[in-house]
Design an enzyme around this catalytic site. Structure first.
Site: not given
Length: 145
Positions: A96, A98
């Site tokens: 993921h 950010h």
């Protein structure tokens, strides 16, 4: 957890979704608008992530960071960050990115947000971010016509 969000079996305040990516607000944001961008196809870490998907992930993160300046959140910039592996403090084992809005002179506020990590008005924040993406798309249309 992120695979459950992709499958629609876990709640998330989504900002964007297409066939390959989902972007949603972090449930423990450092700043208002802190968003996670994930590939729908599970990859635990960068070793498992297809390079083309990594490029797609970062390209959307770049777009989202640009849109944050247009989103009414007062963002002056953004941090884009991937924690890859336990040694890099990766706590959710699904790649993921950010995308964290930043503001001029926000060092103390950023540090406080990093420690406290409390949600902000999620529905209004999500609406502002979607609006920023729309404004960016409108600007791009104007420059190509």
């Amino acid at each position: 957890m992120f695979c459950r969000i992709v499958a629609g079996n876990a709640p998330a305040t989504k900002i964007f979704e297409d066939d390959t990516l989902v972007a949603f607000l972090d449930i423990r944001p450092i700043t208002r608008g802190h968003t996670l961008v994930i590939p729908k196809l599970h990859a635990t870490d960068l070793d498992e992530l297809d390079p083309a998907m990594g490029a797609r992930l970062f390209a959307f993160g770049h777009r989202l960071a640009k849109s944050m300046r247009r989103a009414g959140l007062g963002a002056d910039g953004a941090n884009l960050l991937i924690n890859d592996g336990k040694a890099a403090f990766q706590t959710v084992h699904h790649v993921h990115l950010h995308v964290i809005p930043r503001h001029h002179g926000d060092v103390l506020r950023f540090a406080k947000g990093f420690v406290l990590r409390r949600p902000h008005d999620t529905e209004h924040t999500a609406a502002a971010l979607r609006s920023g993406l729309d404004r960016l798309a409108d600007e791009e249309k104007e420059t190509t016509t």
